[in-house]
Design an enzyme around this catalytic site. Structure first.
Site, PDB file in Angstrom:
ATOM      1  N   LYS A 120       0.818  -1.221   0.000  1.00 38.48           N
ATOM      2  CA  LYS A 120       0.000   0.000   0.000  1.00 38.48           C
ATOM      3  C   LYS A 120       0.848   1.267   0.000  1.00 38.48           C
ATOM      4  O   LYS A 120       0.408   2.322  -0.446  1.00 38.48           O
ATOM      5  CB  LYS A 120      -0.979  -0.026   1.166  1.00 38.48           C
ATOM      6  CG  LYS A 120      -2.037  -1.098   0.960  1.00 38.48           C
ATOM      7  CD  LYS A 120      -3.110  -1.114   2.017  1.00 38.48           C
ATOM      8  CE  LYS A 120      -4.189  -2.142   1.659  1.00 38.48           C
ATOM      9  NZ  LYS A 120      -3.727  -3.544   1.823  1.00 38.48           N
TER      10      LYS A 120
HETATM   11  C1  LIG Z   1      -4.290  -4.605   1.208  1.00 36.29           C
HETATM   12  C2  LIG Z   1      -3.503  -5.853   1.060  1.00 36.29           C
HETATM   13  C3  LIG Z   1      -3.873  -6.861   0.148  1.00 36.29           C
HETATM   14  C4  LIG Z   1      -5.137  -6.788  -0.686  1.00 36.29           C
HETATM   15  O1  LIG Z   1      -5.080  -5.781  -1.670  1.00 36.29           O
HETATM   16  P1  LIG Z   1      -6.405  -5.293  -2.400  1.00 36.29           P
HETATM   17  O2  LIG Z   1      -6.001  -4.121  -3.181  1.00 36.29           O
HETATM   18  O3  LIG Z   1      -7.382  -4.970  -1.308  1.00 36.29           O
HETATM   19  O4  LIG Z   1      -6.888  -6.435  -3.250  1.00 36.29           O
HETATM   20  C5  LIG Z   1      -3.054  -7.969   0.014  1.00 36.29           C
HETATM   21  N1  LIG Z   1      -1.942  -8.110   0.766  1.00 36.29           N
HETATM   22  C6  LIG Z   1      -1.556  -7.176   1.665  1.00 36.29           C
HETATM   23  C7  LIG Z   1      -0.335  -7.408   2.474  1.00 36.29           C
HETATM   24  C8  LIG Z   1      -2.320  -6.011   1.838  1.00 36.29           C
HETATM   25  O5  LIG Z   1      -1.938  -5.092   2.744  1.00 36.29           O
END
Ligand SMILES: *Cc1c(COP(=O)(O)O)cnc(C)c1O
Length: 479
Positions: free
Chosen positions: A120
């Site tokens: 993120k």
């Molecule tokens: C947020 C997250 C996901 C999922 O991503 P999306 O965009 O919601 O599909 C997968 N792995 C980790 C470690 C995350 O923080």
């Protein structure tokens, strides 16, 4: 470039609403009609352009892609914002998203070397710089009020810390995050970051966000905003690493590559869909879920069914523990030929009344696989542990629990002659307890996180009380 809601349609007597520009939607979540914003079209990248991009570093590649979607920030400023964001100092390596070869045809794309060790950061760091730039230009301020059970909140805080014109109020359920996650968030001493541990569960925190956002007078007066995963700018920033991953995996543009994406809210893989729509030679986009298999069920059967709280499992890949996939509407809009009326009927009406819709009998459903390249799979706790063990034994690489879900599904869906790139979405240290369960030892910890659990913590403790929460926001902002 103009942006429209996925639910906007011109009907007789009702002209389509005017499109909005990038900075108009930068600070927004949902469109007023409840839909999600998408660009009016996807810019097309030809072979000559892709070849030229092979020579660029990540920051300049980001500028090239982002500038196709942003025409209300001068190019000179936008390039400076990209260069300030994607640095080796912030992301740990000069490649920003380094590619690791596991074996011939199987790769990991490292998206989790940013400040909070999860993917993120890739988008949120750019968002922080875009917010600061835009707010300064408008002479405005913003108070981000959010709820987190882990990755999103810390990525937002590390993106916004020290930024002028932005303050973050972040609620989290008291005692429910891992000690490492708590330490990451609560050790921030920046004045503009306010951590609030709420007595209750994540839903209590989310109810507070809904309560505050639902009071329109309060929201306007205190300039309250959010940074949730449906924000278009986050998606746009994520498109860049699909290009970077493709360019690192291939030597010329005749080669196709598949990506396997650990998925929850469909934000990450939706960016892959946008990259593919732009003409990036992606073969398959493989959606990998954990036991919360809302998306796997859709791609297998054509039925999209939102889960209730009782059907939402707490798993060892917790950032994918979702009951509905909040970005999924964007893909379905494209799948239905960008028909806003039908998108409204499915997401605005069917989901609201019945919690499900069924496209299995619709000719469009087959296109998800044939035209848009989607397939899917799922992984369970036992399979996650087995994959972590196997990856460590076979390749000497320790992966986190979410990435393990991706690798498990990728191994099932590899096709000969097409490289498969698994997106690594977090570092194993964030989910150390499960790594210990799988391997019998602690994962490596990057040096800069040595001993963070012992740092002083700055966090307020509150009950799940909307009145008290509003009073806290008002007191802080009026001070
Ligand atoms: C947020 C997250 C996901 C999922 O991503 P999306 O965009 O919601 O599909 C997968 N792995 C980790 C470690 C995350 O923080």
């Amino acid at each position: 470039m103009l942006y429209f809601s996925t639910r906007a349609t011109a009907t007789a007597g009702h002209p389509a609403p005017a499109g909005r520009r990038f900075c108009d939607i930068l600070l927004e979540g949902l469109a007023p009609d409840g839909g999600l914003y998408l660009p009016q079209s996807y810019p097309q990248i030809d072979g000559a352009t892709l070849t030229r991009w092979r020579g660029l570093d990540y920051a300049d590649l980001a500028f090239e892609i982002v500038s196709l979607y942003v025409d209300d920030i001068p190019a000179h400023d936008l390039r400076a914002l990209c260069r300030k964001t994607y640095t080796a100092a912030v992301f740990g390596t000069p490649q920003i998203t380094p590619l690791t070869r596991l074996e011939d045809g199987l790769y990991l794309l490292g998206l989790s070397n940013g400040p909070t060790l999860a993917f993120k950061d890739m988008a949120m760091q750019l968002l922080g710089n875009l917010f600061e730039y835009h707010l300064a230009r408008q002479g405005e301020e913003l108070n981000i009020f959010g709820a987190t059970s882990g990755d999103t909140g810390s990525a937002a805080e590390y993106a916004m810390r020290g930024k002028k014109g932005v303050r973050v109020f972040m609620t989290s359920p008291k005692g429910r995050m891992s000690p490492f996650q708590q330490a990451q968030m609560f050790s921030l001493m920046d004045d503009n970051i306010i951590n609030i541990a709420v007595k209750g569960v994540f839903d209590d925190c989310q109810d507070l966000v809904k309560g505050v956002s639902g009071d329109l007078d309060f929201k306007r007066r205190y300039r309250i905003g959010t940074v949730n995963s449906i924000n278009w700018a986050r998606l746009m920033a994520q498109v860049v690493y699909y290009f970077a991953g493709y360019l690192q995996t291939t030597t010329d543009n005749s080669q196709r590559v598949s990506f396997c994406v650990p998925s929850g809210n469909f934000g990450n893989v939706c960016a892959g869909h946008v990259a593919r729509m732009m003409g990036l030679p992606i073969d398959k986009l493989v959606v990998a879920t954990n036991e919360n298999d809302v998306l796997d069920e859709f791609f297998r059967t054509g039925v999209y069914r939102v889960r209730g709280t009782a059907d939402t499992h707490e798993t060892s890949s917790p950032s994918m523990d979702i009951s509905k996939a909040s970005n999924f509407e964007r893909f379905v809009f494209d799948l239905l030929g960008r028909d806003g009326t039908r998108t409204q009927a499915l997401f605005g009406d069917a989901i609201a009344s019945a919690g499900r819709f069924d496209l299995s009998g619709d000719p469009a459903f087959a296109l998800a696989a044939t035209r848009y390249g989607f397939s899917s799979g799922k992984s369970t706790h036992a399979q996650r542990l087995a994959t972590i063990r196997d990856c460590a034994a076979r390749y000497g690489v320790v992966i986190d629990t979410h990435t393990a879900d991706g690798l498990k599904v990728a191994q099932e869906q590899r096709a000969s002659g097409v490289p498969m790139v698994v997106l690594e979405t977090a570092l194993p240290i964030k989910f150390a307890a499960t790594i210990v369960e799988a391997l019998g030892r602690e994962p490596d910890r990057p040096a800069r996180f040595e001993g963070i659990e012992a740092l002083p913590k700055r966090v307020l403790h509150m009950d799940a009380d909307l009145t008290a929460m509003k009073a806290l926001i008002a007191r802080t902002c009026d001070a």
